[in-house]
Design a protein around this motif. Structure first.
Motif, short mmCIF file in Angstrom:
data_model
loop_
_atom_site.label_atom_id
_atom_site.label_comp_id
_atom_site.label_asym_id
_atom_site.label_seq_id
_atom_site.Cartn_x
_atom_site.Cartn_y
_atom_site.Cartn_z
N VAL A 1 0.84 -1.04 -0.04
CA VAL A 1 0.07 0.08 -0.03
C VAL A 1 0.82 1.31 0.04
CG1 VAL A 1 -1.58 1.25 1.35
CG2 VAL A 1 -1.62 -1.34 1.42
N ARG A 2 0.43 2.14 -0.71
CA ARG A 2 1.56 3.21 -0.96
C ARG A 2 1.21 4.20 0.48
NH1 ARG A 2 1.61 6.43 -6.32
NH2 ARG A 2 3.36 7.54 -5.95
N GLU A 3 2.19 4.48 1.31
CA GLU A 3 2.01 5.28 2.38
C GLU A 3 2.40 6.61 2.30
OE1 GLU A 3 3.93 3.50 5.69
OE2 GLU A 3 2.54 1.87 5.64
N ALA A 4 3.53 6.87 1.37
CA ALA A 4 4.16 8.61 1.24
C ALA A 4 4.83 8.68 -0.04
CB ALA A 4 5.01 8.70 2.35
N THR A 5 4.82 9.93 -0.55
CA THR A 5 5.60 10.48 -1.70
C THR A 5 6.48 11.27 -1.03
OG1 THR A 5 3.63 10.21 -3.26
CG2 THR A 5 5.45 11.61 -3.75
N LEU A 6 7.79 11.07 -1.30
CA LEU A 6 8.98 11.89 -0.60
C LEU A 6 9.26 12.75 -1.89
CD1 LEU A 6 10.88 9.25 1.13
CD2 LEU A 6 9.11 10.80 1.97
N ARG A 7 8.83 14.06 -2.06
CA ARG A 7 9.02 14.93 -3.26
C ARG A 7 10.61 15.06 -3.48
NH1 ARG A 7 5.94 19.85 -3.28
NH2 ARG A 7 7.50 20.37 -1.51
N GLN A 8 10.93 15.14 -4.93
CA GLN A 8 11.97 15.52 -5.44
C GLN A 8 13.52 15.00 -4.66
OE1 GLN A 8 11.64 19.65 -5.95
NE2 GLN A 8 10.35 19.74 -7.23
N ARG A 9 13.31 13.48 -4.55
CA ARG A 9 14.54 13.12 -3.89
C ARG A 9 15.63 12.60 -4.71
NH1 ARG A 9 13.24 12.63 2.03
NH2 ARG A 9 11.46 14.38 1.87
N SER A 10 15.43 12.30 -5.90
CA SER A 10 16.27 11.93 -6.60
C SER A 10 16.55 12.75 -8.19
CB SER A 10 16.18 10.54 -7.12
OG SER A 10 16.60 9.53 -6.14
N PHE A 11 17.88 13.13 -8.33
CA PHE A 11 17.82 13.87 -9.70
C PHE A 11 18.20 12.73 -10.99
CE2 PHE A 11 19.92 16.76 -12.71
CZ PHE A 11 19.13 17.82 -12.86
N GLN A 12 17.26 12.87 -11.87
CA GLN A 12 17.49 11.59 -12.94
C GLN A 12 17.03 12.25 -14.20
OE1 GLN A 12 14.29 8.65 -12.79
NE2 GLN A 12 15.87 7.16 -13.52
N ASP A 13 17.93 12.04 -15.21
CA ASP A 13 17.73 12.62 -16.69
C ASP A 13 17.29 13.96 -16.79
OD1 ASP A 13 18.14 10.04 -17.74
OD2 ASP A 13 16.23 9.42 -17.50
N GLY A 14 18.11 14.73 -15.83
CA GLY A 14 17.83 16.17 -15.85
C GLY A 14 16.77 17.10 -15.21
N GLU A 15 16.20 15.99 -14.41
CA GLU A 15 14.90 16.53 -13.27
C GLU A 15 14.91 15.79 -12.22
OE1 GLU A 15 11.79 16.10 -16.35
OE2 GLU A 15 10.93 14.20 -15.29
#
Length: 85
Positions: A45-59
């Motif tokens: 079950v999805r519990e959380a979204t951790l915003r902008q934690r990794s930089f991938q392909d320029g974003e």
């Protein structure tokens, strides 16, 4: 993909029955749709979204935290077994 799901189901079965864990947690990139879908089929079950934690392909990419407890896994396992998994 079915072999991967079978492996995860086996691993979770071991975690709950032999290691007597109450809950298993995972983290993945929000863009990893295969993992998100497969995890849902295994009872996660999805519990959380951790915003902008990794930089991938320029974003920046969010991370998703999911978990499954013993009861949720038992329900997912019963569905899996019923489907012939």
């Amino acid at each position: 993909q079915e072999h991967e799901l079978d492996a995860v189901m086996t691993l979770l079965g071991y975690a709950f029955s032999r290691l007597d864990l109450h809950q298993v947690e995972l983290r993945t990139l929000a863009t990893n749709h295969l993992v998100l879908e497969a995890s849902g089929r295994c009872g996660f079950v999805r519990e959380a979204t951790l915003r902008q934690r990794s930089f991938q392909d320029g974003e920046w990419v969010d991370h998703v935290v999911m978990s499954v407890n013993r009861d949720e896994f038992a329900e997912a396992r019963a569905r899996w077994d019923g489907e012939g998994g």
